[in-house]
Design a protein around this motif. Structure first.
Motif, short mmCIF file in Angstrom:
data_model
loop_
_atom_site.label_atom_id
_atom_site.label_comp_id
_atom_site.label_asym_id
_atom_site.label_seq_id
_atom_site.Cartn_x
_atom_site.Cartn_y
_atom_site.Cartn_z
N ASN A 1 4.35 1.79 -13.45
CA ASN A 1 2.92 1.84 -13.15
C ASN A 1 2.52 3.27 -12.83
N LEU A 2 1.55 3.80 -13.57
CA LEU A 2 1.08 5.16 -13.33
C LEU A 2 0.18 5.24 -12.10
N LEU A 3 -0.23 4.09 -11.57
CA LEU A 3 -1.08 4.04 -10.39
C LEU A 3 -0.23 3.87 -9.14
N GLU A 4 -0.48 4.69 -8.14
CA GLU A 4 0.28 4.62 -6.89
C GLU A 4 -0.55 3.94 -5.81
N GLU A 5 0.09 3.11 -5.04
CA GLU A 5 -0.60 2.47 -3.92
C GLU A 5 -1.00 3.52 -2.89
N ASP A 6 -2.24 3.45 -2.45
CA ASP A 6 -2.75 4.42 -1.49
C ASP A 6 -2.32 4.03 -0.08
N PRO A 7 -1.45 4.82 0.57
CA PRO A 7 -0.98 4.45 1.91
C PRO A 7 -2.08 4.47 2.96
N PHE A 8 -3.17 5.21 2.69
CA PHE A 8 -4.25 5.24 3.67
C PHE A 8 -4.88 3.85 3.81
N TYR A 9 -5.13 3.19 2.68
CA TYR A 9 -5.77 1.88 2.72
C TYR A 9 -4.79 0.76 3.04
N SER A 10 -3.53 0.93 2.66
CA SER A 10 -2.55 -0.13 2.90
C SER A 10 -1.89 -0.04 4.27
N GLN A 11 -1.82 1.16 4.86
CA GLN A 11 -1.11 1.32 6.12
C GLN A 11 -1.99 1.91 7.23
N THR A 12 -2.66 3.02 6.96
CA THR A 12 -3.40 3.72 8.01
C THR A 12 -4.68 2.99 8.41
N LEU A 13 -5.50 2.64 7.42
CA LEU A 13 -6.80 2.03 7.72
C LEU A 13 -6.67 0.72 8.49
N PRO A 14 -5.73 -0.18 8.16
CA PRO A 14 -5.61 -1.42 8.95
C PRO A 14 -5.36 -1.17 10.43
#
Length: 223
Positions: free
Chosen positions: A70-83
């Protein structure tokens, strides 16, 4: 006798007014209670709906079966920081309101006015988006996965395959936002799923040489 009658009539009228006021107060309290319960139900429905959308979006990753990376990377800001910055029962809601000084000449999707482009971008979706705070990086948005696959007859040339989400919809237009003498077609009053045809239409519009608007002409240089 007349004075006594007037006094009794006045007392009765005052009593009726007091009872009416008391009844109105009770009704107002009941209405506030009902409204509070309805708001609570709405919030609960929003939480359930938001959880369903989140769970469905997560499960869609498992349904995209392919061995290509997958050329798209999961954004850690939305998956980890923002919650961690939001409360546990947070539900996105409300209406975003902004003021605009001046008036664009038109709202053509490819015009060169920055304010008009900003408004149009709020109404559109993109296949991918930049990672928060990182330039020239791609994370999922409308697409769950983007792959680079070599052509069967020419392995040195790659083509890109994009797997789109199936839970993104165009919202119906509100006739009240348009002049009275303008009648919208029924198609624009209904909810429609965002599909690959929408992105293909956008691409064809950009490549149309008869569209000379600034943004279209600029994008043609990159495609």
């Amino acid at each position: 006798m007349k004075a006594l009658f007037r006094w009794g009539f006045g007392l009765a009228a005052l009593t009726l007014l007091a009872l009416g006021y008391w009844s109105m107060v009770l009704q107002e309290e009941d209405l506030k209670t009902v409204r509070s319960e309805i708001d609570g139900l709405k919030r609960e429905m929003q939480r359930v709906r938001f959880k369903q959308v989140t769970d469905a979006s997560s499960s869609k990753h498992a349904r995209v079966l392919s061995d290509y990376p997958n050329l798209l990377e999961e954004d850690p800001f939305y998956s980890q920081t923002l919650p961690t910055l939001l409360r546990s029962n947070f539900v996105p809601k409300g209406i975003r309101r902004e003021a605009l000084l001046g008036r664009p000449e038109n709202l053509h999707p490819f015009n060169g006015f920055a304010d008009a482009q900003k408004m149009i971008e709020m109404c559109n979706v993109t296949v991918a988006q930049h990672l928060f705070g990182k330039y020239e990086t791609l994370s999922p948005n409308t697409a769950l996965k983007m792959e680079a696959r070599p052509l069967a007859d020419d392995p040195e040339v790659e083509e890109f395959w994009v797997h789109l989400r199936d839970d993104v919809y165009w919202q119906p237009l509100n006739p009240r936002h348009f002049p009275d003498d303008l009648t919208l077609a029924p198609h624009f009053l209904q909810k429609h799923q965002v599909t690959a045809h929408d992105f293909k239409f956008f691409f064809d519009a950009i490549m149309n040489p008869y569209i000379a608007e600034t943004k279209a002409a600029a994008l043609r240089n990159y495609i």
